[in-house]
Motif scaffolding. Structure first.
Motif, short mmCIF file in Angstrom:
data_model
loop_
_atom_site.label_atom_id
_atom_site.label_comp_id
_atom_site.label_asym_id
_atom_site.label_seq_id
_atom_site.Cartn_x
_atom_site.Cartn_y
_atom_site.Cartn_z
N CYS A 226 0.83 -1.21 0.00
CA CYS A 226 0.00 0.00 0.00
C CYS A 226 0.86 1.26 0.00
O CYS A 226 0.58 2.22 -0.73
CB CYS A 226 -0.94 0.00 1.21
SG CYS A 226 -2.30 -1.17 1.09
N CYS A 227 1.90 1.28 0.82
CA CYS A 227 2.79 2.45 0.85
C CYS A 227 3.47 2.66 -0.49
O CYS A 227 3.60 3.80 -0.95
CB CYS A 227 3.82 2.28 1.96
SG CYS A 227 3.16 2.39 3.64
N LEU A 228 3.90 1.58 -1.12
CA LEU A 228 4.57 1.69 -2.42
C LEU A 228 3.61 2.23 -3.48
O LEU A 228 3.96 3.13 -4.26
CB LEU A 228 5.11 0.33 -2.84
CG LEU A 228 5.81 0.26 -4.22
CD1 LEU A 228 7.01 1.19 -4.24
CD2 LEU A 228 6.21 -1.17 -4.55
N VAL A 229 2.37 1.70 -3.50
CA VAL A 229 1.39 2.19 -4.47
C VAL A 229 1.08 3.66 -4.24
O VAL A 229 0.99 4.46 -5.18
CB VAL A 229 0.10 1.33 -4.39
CG1 VAL A 229 -1.01 1.95 -5.24
CG2 VAL A 229 0.37 -0.09 -4.84
N GLY A 230 0.91 4.05 -2.97
CA GLY A 230 0.64 5.45 -2.66
C GLY A 230 1.77 6.37 -3.09
O GLY A 230 1.53 7.45 -3.65
N VAL A 231 3.01 5.96 -2.85
CA VAL A 231 4.16 6.78 -3.24
C VAL A 231 4.24 6.89 -4.77
O VAL A 231 4.54 7.97 -5.31
CB VAL A 231 5.45 6.18 -2.67
CG1 VAL A 231 6.69 6.88 -3.26
CG2 VAL A 231 5.47 6.31 -1.16
N LEU A 232 3.96 5.80 -5.47
CA LEU A 232 3.97 5.84 -6.93
C LEU A 232 2.90 6.79 -7.47
O LEU A 232 3.13 7.53 -8.44
CB LEU A 232 3.76 4.44 -7.50
CG LEU A 232 4.93 3.46 -7.33
CD1 LEU A 232 4.55 2.08 -7.85
CD2 LEU A 232 6.18 3.96 -8.04
N LEU A 233 1.71 6.79 -6.84
CA LEU A 233 0.67 7.71 -7.26
C LEU A 233 1.05 9.16 -6.99
O LEU A 233 0.77 10.05 -7.79
CB LEU A 233 -0.64 7.37 -6.55
CG LEU A 233 -1.35 6.09 -7.01
CD1 LEU A 233 -2.59 5.84 -6.19
CD2 LEU A 233 -1.72 6.19 -8.49
N PHE A 234 1.69 9.41 -5.84
CA PHE A 234 2.20 10.75 -5.56
C PHE A 234 3.18 11.19 -6.63
O PHE A 234 3.14 12.32 -7.12
CB PHE A 234 2.88 10.77 -4.18
CG PHE A 234 1.97 11.15 -3.07
CD1 PHE A 234 1.34 12.40 -3.03
CD2 PHE A 234 1.74 10.28 -2.02
CE1 PHE A 234 0.51 12.75 -2.00
CE2 PHE A 234 0.90 10.62 -0.97
CZ PHE A 234 0.28 11.85 -0.96
#
Length: 557
Positions: A226-234
């Protein structure tokens, strides 16, 4: 758009706002010679339709009538079949299926083993075993479900209160979704920057927050993902979409301004939000009745994933739901188009007359194509799952490739149809003519560059999420006021939680319908600008938006 006899273009050019050399259009430059000529002929055909079909004709003719007849016959058959099968379904619910005996495999917390008869609807106690079951502290009570699962027993008074609370929660959730989505669009009129930036950064923030919560709870793998996906979206927002944000802000503000002058469009959203669930329930009832007639009992979830009757009913469900959604879309587009061209009269009533009357056949035809693709995709997905269960790797890979291909084709067709339906709302041509006109308009005006730079869908998505949250909150409030304890097995807190879930669903449906106004309005105004760009700044005062659109179109061409 009509040409004077002395100003007819040559065979190489078309007249669209100005004389355009079709052969020199950017999208034709890299095509082979034969394909380029065929594509150029398609563009000329589309421009000819735009030239001969006036905007908002006083006397529209009903088009694509065979598809209207087919859809209405489908609706009639579904209603008749469901109505004639109600008695069979009621008998199936009242009469238990062939019993199966289930038993506990030993004592659990001091309980004695007890037999249950599985009736196909959760189980019931074996009549031959009447002894009470005692808990560890000696307090007797009854368990009515198999494997120790308790069934809920309500008195008539408790059932009435529960139904009242759930009904009020559903209505309150829908109302909350309508209000929340409407306020979200209106907020774009006064503070469009805040709305757009919030829409772009809220979803990545939520995903990162969920990841942190999972990490704290001990789920390392899920938290890291989840953290990785969120950072990629940012990263995507900050680096890839940053240059599109100012343009999206201007478009959002323009659409919100038009919406504020036509607030009655919310009534269309309420209509679609009510009719959509009714259609789904009708199809589900008909499918259950069909299963009962074919197999003699309702499916209990065991056996194969879906029967042969599933796919026709799935097609009908998707087709009807899509027709309802596109009726709303065409009506929205009609209202925004009339706002753009400053047409006099009642825009909502005239637009609904087009959507439910003269262009209804085009809606049925375009939606049928999407429903057919979705049905085939679902069948392929089922085949892939079956291949996975059987260990057939070759079949699994082939099915997966087909599923991805069909998914892409379906998404592209659904998105393109939204633009086609704009022309149906404005000119009232057949679906095929509107397809040609849309292709010509997008190619000749440079709209491809404009479409690719829009991020309005992110604003729509967050507005729908907020509608679901508002619906859940308002439904919980209604449940707090109306709900009471329904016996020892269903407390007031349980009812409030159930009502909150229902409210979030109804809020999402109703709010999503309202947020569709922003998506439809964007497409309608951009299509109107592509044909008559000067009205946007001369009649409505959106000079900055007009300049930005002109620059993007000029760069593309």
């Amino acid at each position: 758009m009509n040409l004077a006899p002395g100003n007819l273009p040559s065979s190489r050019t078309v007249m669209f706002n100005r004389e355009i050399d079709v052969q020199n259009l950017k999208e034709l430059q890299d095509l082979p010679e034969k394909r380029r000529e065929g594509r150029a002929q398609e563009i000329r055909s589309g421009v000819n339709f735009l030239q001969r079909a006036p905007r908002f004709p006083a006397n529209r003719r009903c088009v694509d009538l065979p598809w209207v007849i087919l859809f209405l016959l489908t609706v009639l058959a579904l209603i008749v079949f469901s109505a004639t099968s109600i008695d069979d379904l009621q008998k199936q619910s009242a009469e238990p299926a062939e019993p199966r005996v289930l038993a506990f495999q030993g004592d659990v917390d001091g309980y004695e083993p007890v037999q249950y008869v599985d009736d196909g609807f959760g189980g019931s106690p074996d009549p031959s075993y009447d002894a009470p079951i005692s808990s560890g502290d000696g307090a007797p009570f009854e368990r009515d479900g198999p494997n120790g699962v308790e069934n809920i027993h309500l008195s008539k008074s408790q059932a009435k209160h529960l139904i009242l609370a759930v009904s009020l929660a559903g209505i309150a959730g829908a109302f909350g979704g309508l209000i929340s989505a409407s306020l979200w669009i209106l907020a774009a009129k006064t503070c469009a920057s805040a709305v757009v930036y919030t829409s772009l950064y809220t979803v990545p923030s939520i995903i990162v927050l969920v990841g942190i919560v999972l990490l704290v709870a001990g789920s390392v793998q899920g938290g890291l993902i989840c953290c990785l996906v969120g950072v990629l979206l940012f990263t995507l927002v900050m680096w890839c979409w940053a240059r599109y944000i100012p343009f999206t802000i201007e478009v959002a503000q323009m659409v919100a301004a038009a919406f504020s002058e036509n607030l009655e469009m919310v009534a269309i959203s309420a209509f679609g939000g009510l009719l959509g669930p009714i259609w789904v329930i009708l199809v589900v009832v008909a499918y259950a009745a069909c299963e009962l007639k074919l197999t003699g009992n309702l499916s209990d979830g065991e056996g194969k994933e879906s029967s042969d009757a599933f796919y026709p009913f799935f097609f009908v469900c998707v087709w009807g739901s899509g027709v309802i959604q596109n009726i709303c879309h065409v009506a929205y587009c009609g209202v925004f188009s009339r706002w753009y061209y400053e047409e006099e009269g009642a825009p909502l009533l005239k637009s609904l007359q087009v959507a439910l009357g003269t262009s209804f056949g085009s809606i049925c035809q375009g939606t049928l194509i999407i429903a057919a693709i979705s049905t085939v995709e679902t069948a392929v997905r089922s085949s892939r799952r079956q291949a996975q269960q059987d260990g057939n790797m070759v079949g699994c890979v082939i099915s997966l490739v087909l599923e991805c291909f069909l998914s892409c084709i379906g998404d592209l067709m659904e998105y393109f149809n939204q633009w086609v339906f704009v022309l149906c709302a404005i000119r009232g041509g057949t679906f095929c003519d509107s397809v040609k006109g849309t292709c010509a308009m997008i190619s000749c005006s440079g709209m491809k560059a404009v479409i690719g730079d829009l991020l309005i869908d992110r604003v729509v998505m967050l507005g729908s999420i907020l509608s679901a949250i508002a619906g859940a909150g308002l439904a919980a409030l209604a449940a707090c006021l109306a709900a009471t304890d329904a016996g020892q097995q269903l407390s007031k807190a349980d009812i409030i939680g159930l009502c909150s879930l229902l409210g979030s669903l109804t809020g999402l449906i109703s709010g999503g319908g309202v947020m569709g106004i922003m998506s439809s309005g964007t497409k309608a105004i951009l299509m109107c600008w592509a044909e008559d760009p000067d009205r946007l700044h001369q009649d409505h005062g959106f000079e900055d938006v007009h300049e930005e659109l002109s620059n993007k179109a000029r760069e593309w061409k």
